[in-house]
Design a protein around this motif. Structure first.
Motif, short mmCIF file in Angstrom:
data_model
loop_
_atom_site.label_atom_id
_atom_site.label_comp_id
_atom_site.label_asym_id
_atom_site.label_seq_id
_atom_site.Cartn_x
_atom_site.Cartn_y
_atom_site.Cartn_z
N LEU A 73 0.83 -1.21 0.00
CA LEU A 73 0.00 0.00 0.00
C LEU A 73 0.87 1.26 0.00
O LEU A 73 0.60 2.22 -0.73
CB LEU A 73 -0.92 0.01 1.22
CG LEU A 73 -2.08 -0.98 1.24
CD1 LEU A 73 -2.79 -0.91 2.59
CD2 LEU A 73 -3.07 -0.69 0.11
N LEU A 74 1.92 1.25 0.80
CA LEU A 74 2.75 2.44 0.92
C LEU A 74 3.70 2.59 -0.27
O LEU A 74 4.12 3.71 -0.59
CB LEU A 74 3.52 2.40 2.24
CG LEU A 74 2.61 2.50 3.47
CD1 LEU A 74 3.41 2.36 4.75
CD2 LEU A 74 1.81 3.81 3.47
N THR A 75 4.02 1.50 -0.93
CA THR A 75 4.75 1.62 -2.20
C THR A 75 3.91 2.37 -3.22
O THR A 75 4.40 3.29 -3.89
CB THR A 75 5.13 0.22 -2.74
OG1 THR A 75 6.02 -0.41 -1.81
CG2 THR A 75 5.80 0.32 -4.10
N VAL A 76 2.64 2.00 -3.33
CA VAL A 76 1.74 2.68 -4.26
C VAL A 76 1.59 4.15 -3.86
O VAL A 76 1.68 5.06 -4.71
CB VAL A 76 0.38 1.97 -4.30
CG1 VAL A 76 -0.64 2.79 -5.09
CG2 VAL A 76 0.51 0.57 -4.87
N ALA A 77 1.35 4.41 -2.58
CA ALA A 77 1.16 5.79 -2.13
C ALA A 77 2.42 6.62 -2.36
O ALA A 77 2.33 7.80 -2.75
CB ALA A 77 0.78 5.80 -0.65
N THR A 78 3.58 6.05 -2.12
CA THR A 78 4.82 6.79 -2.33
C THR A 78 5.04 7.09 -3.80
O THR A 78 5.54 8.18 -4.15
CB THR A 78 6.02 6.01 -1.76
OG1 THR A 78 5.79 5.71 -0.37
CG2 THR A 78 7.31 6.82 -1.87
#
Length: 382
Positions: free
Chosen positions: A287-292
């Protein structure tokens, strides 16, 4: 036209600024005592933001993304980012079939990575090497490392760009296509526009005909369409603001990483086949890879372009090439009559309703979708 290798490298200054913003986040109070009823649960968001600031290893995620062969090329008048994975077919046999995979919103090319090795190297996963694909995963225009389109964002325009990428940049004389959501619309346009060079297409979203004027909907079809409209009215607040006031909401999301994360995760939970627990389908690091990626490329606003420009899409003709549907298990799409798919695909070869896997099918159920792709394209390879 040539493709150049692309190395993902977010500057330290961008990451430092991101962390500073995250640790200063102000959180809202829940509007309803029931968790997630009014949107993203503030307590859940608080924990995820804390992990993004002081636990998530972007450099590790970045290194993993760079293990895939990333490229950029000028396509359709703008720079397009894509992953290009060569297949491992039999030593003495036909070459792997080229296949372009198209993601949707609020997704990125990351959605498609879990399925790539299943498709490119089936023998390593208990399959037949004759089923291997060359896999191409472009980032939609205005998403992540792909520049916005030079003009308006239409599904037909993206289909034309993907065809240019596959045939002119990469030199494939024939290829197949798969996609869901926006990518599903693009995939259908690919099959409609280029029947002489497209082997077949498989989509994972509901398949809705462009026009019922000459052949009105049957009672069964109308019941499904009405249910879909009712679901859209309940769920459609996000799309209404992106369709009518994209720059207003983008101003907030481009400035607040916590707001950006909330906007994205809300849909990852609602649209995944997760039973209300997003962690069953998406680990925090993904999720945080996508958000970043959205944050570092400042692309959340440009990802709204397809909503703002949606009225410019014209009715799509029937898809002339062999078609297949693996229907996602999203609430709005359950129970779709086969006849709707047959209206879009006069040559419908395969329709599967696995009742698992949601909006992000390639990530949620990669083995299932890989099997469906192999089965569908196997008789078409010759």
């Amino acid at each position: 036209m040539t493709a150049e290798r692309f190395h993902i490298s977010i500057p330290d200054a961008v990451l430092d600024d991101l962390r500073e913003r995250l640790v200063r986040t102000r959180f809202t109070t829940a509007s309803d005592a029931s968790s997630w009823t009014a949107g993203v649960d503030p307590d859940y968001l608080r924990g995820l933001v804390a992990y993004w600031a002081d636990g998530f290893d972007w450099r590790g995620a970045e290194a993993h993304l760079n293990t895939y062969p990333n490229f950029r090329a000028e396509v359709g008048g703008s720079q397009v980012h894509f992953v290009h994975m060569r297949g491992k077919g039999p030593a003495a046999g036909p070459a792997p079939l080229p296949l372009v995979l198209s993601h949707g919103w609020p997704s990125t090319f990351v959605e498609m990575l879990r399925i790539t090795e299943l498709l490119t190297d089936p023998a390593a996963h208990g399959g037949d090497p004759a089923d291997a694909f060359d896999v191409v995963i472009p980032s939609l225009p205005g998403f992540a490392f792909s520049a916005p389109p030079p003009g308006r964002f239409t599904r037909r325009g993206v289909a034309e760009a993907w065809h240019e990428l596959m045939t002119e940049v990469l030199g494939y004389p024939r290829y197949g296509a798969q996609g869901g959501d926006i990518g599903g619309g693009v995939t259908q346009w690919i099959g409609a526009l280029f029947p002489d060079q497209v082997t077949g297409v498989l989509v994972t979203s509901a398949v809705i005909p462009a026009d019922f004027a000459e052949n009105p909907a049957t009672p069964e079809e109308q019941k499904f369409l009405d249910a879909m409209d009712a679901y859209d009215r309940e769920d459609g607040g996000y799309s209404e603001i992106m369709r009518t006031r994209p720059d207003t909401v983008a101003a907030a999301l481009t400035d607040s990483p916590a707001g950006l994360l909330a906007w994205i995760v809300d849909k990852y939970r609602d649209w995944s086949d997760c039973g209300g627990d997003v962690a069953t389908r998406w680990d925090r690091d993904t999720l945080l890879t996508v958000a970043t990626l959205y944050w570092a490329t400042e692309s959340i606003g440009t990802s709204f372009r397809q909503y703002y420009d949606y009225p410019l899409n014209r009715p799509r003709p029937p898809v002339a090439v062999p078609g297949a549907v693996t229907l996602s298990n999203e609430p709005a799409y359950r129970g779709m009559p086969r006849s709707l798919a047959e209206r879009v695909f006069p040559d419908l070869r395969q329709l599967r309703t696995p009742e698992r896997g949601g909006h992000f099918m390639a990530h949620e159920e990669p083995e299932q979708l890989a099997r469906d792709l192999r089965d569908f394209f196997r008789p078409l390879r010759g």
